[in-house]
Design an enzyme around this catalytic site. Structure first.
Site, PDB file in Angstrom:
ATOM      1  N   ASP A  11       0.789  -1.239   0.000  1.00 35.20           N
ATOM      2  CA  ASP A  11       0.000   0.000   0.000  1.00 35.20           C
ATOM      3  C   ASP A  11       0.825   1.296   0.000  1.00 35.20           C
ATOM      4  OD1 ASP A  11      -1.953  -1.886   0.208  1.00 35.20           O
ATOM      5  OD2 ASP A  11      -2.861  -1.147   2.045  1.00 35.20           O
ATOM      6  N   LYS A 109      -7.161  -5.034  -2.790  1.00 27.70           N
ATOM      7  CA  LYS A 109      -7.935  -5.539  -1.653  1.00 27.70           C
ATOM      8  C   LYS A 109      -8.822  -4.444  -1.106  1.00 27.70           C
ATOM      9  CE  LYS A 109      -4.146  -4.380   1.314  1.00 27.70           C
ATOM     10  NZ  LYS A 109      -4.814  -3.177   1.832  1.00 27.70           N
ATOM     11  N   CYS A 154      -2.104  -2.910   7.436  1.00 25.85           N
ATOM     12  CA  CYS A 154      -1.954  -3.776   6.263  1.00 25.85           C
ATOM     13  C   CYS A 154      -0.647  -4.556   6.243  1.00 25.85           C
ATOM     14  CB  CYS A 154      -2.160  -2.967   5.000  1.00 25.85           C
ATOM     15  SG  CYS A 154      -3.887  -2.416   4.893  1.00 25.85           S
TER      16      CYS A 154
HETATM   17  C1  VGL Z   1      -4.687   0.651   5.743  1.00 26.65           C
HETATM   18  C2  VGL Z   1      -6.229   1.541   7.179  1.00 26.65           C
HETATM   19  C3  VGL Z   1      -7.200   1.437   6.212  1.00 26.65           C
HETATM   20  C4  VGL Z   1      -3.275   0.236   5.508  1.00 26.65           C
HETATM   21  C5  VGL Z   1      -5.650   0.540   4.768  1.00 26.65           C
HETATM   22  O1  VGL Z   1      -2.827   0.173   4.343  1.00 26.65           O
HETATM   23  O2  VGL Z   1      -2.575  -0.044   6.513  1.00 26.65           O
HETATM   24  N1  VGL Z   1      -4.989   1.139   6.946  1.00 26.65           N
HETATM   25  N2  VGL Z   1      -6.913   0.942   5.018  1.00 26.65           N
END
Ligand code: VGL
Ligand code: ZN
Length: 209
Positions: A11, A109, A154
């Site tokens: 991410d 995702k 994540c």
């Molecule tokens: C994430 C919170 C919400 C992450 C993704 O990538 O850690 N955290 N969505």
């Protein structure tokens, strides 16, 4: 690194970097380490948080709710976030400052409207699978290294699920940064230790064969 080693870069998207909708403090500091270590790996995959508008994890989807509050979702407790990584938006794009042209797969995702997914393997209902375990097994990977954003969500959940799927899993701490809301960083550290996920520094990789 071995040909059965894989790096999962989690991410690294505009919304998690400074100026983004859910900016992780000092998130940009991982770019240098990740770009460096990615070159040590023959095999790298990326993950991409990828939510439809109105996603259940967005505080704005629930009347009167604020970001970082917790809500009861059908599958359990859910932290509510600012709108982030909405499919097709600039914020959802993988950062152009990430230089990993040899990345082999981008796994998205969080696209189910009613289910969040921190892990790249299993969604937050803990039953919906992304298919990543099968992909990694078919390709014969044995050791999984995880880095990126955010350590306590994540990155951490992906590492826990990789270990649970039977891969030897290592989280690269200095190539990751945490959101750290309501003690979430302490929680994930405890869970990673209990699961046997190794937490290492990127400098350790230069000594790996
Ligand atoms: C994430 C919170 C919400 C992450 C993704 O990538 O850690 N955290 N969505
Ligand atoms: Zn998300």
């Amino acid at each position: 690194m071995l040909s059965t080693d894989l790096l999962i870069v989690t991410d690294v998207q505009h919304d998690f970097l400074p100026g983004g909708a859910l900016a992780v403090a000092n998130g940009h500091e991982i770019l240098g380490p990740i770009n460096r270590i990615a070159g040590l790996f023959r095999h790298v995959i990326l993950t991409q948080d990828w939510h439809p508008p109105g996603h259940l994890s967005f505080a704005s989807s629930h009347h009167g709710r604020r970001p970082f509050e917790t809500m009861k979702a059908p599958y359990g407790q859910q932290i509510l976030w600012p709108d982030h990584c909405v499919q097709g938006t600039f914020g959802a794009e993988i950062s152009r400052d990430l230089h990993i042209p040899h990345a082999e797969l981008i796994i998205r995702k969080g696209y189910e409207p009613g289910i969040d997914s921190y892990s790249a393997f299993i969604e937050a209902d803990r039953s919906t699978k992304t298919g990543l375990t099968g992909y990694l097994r078919e390709r014969g990977f044995r050791r999984i290294f995880v880095a990126g954003l955010a350590t306590d969500f994540c990155v951490g959940w992906t590492a826990l699920d990789a270990q649970a799927a039977g891969f030897e899993t290592l989280l690269i701490a200095d190539a990751s940064r945490a959101i750290d809301t309501n003690g979430s960083l302490d929680v994930i550290r405890t869970d990673l230790a209990a699961a046997g996920v190794a937490v290492i520094d990127s400098s350790n990789l230069d000594d790996q064969n």
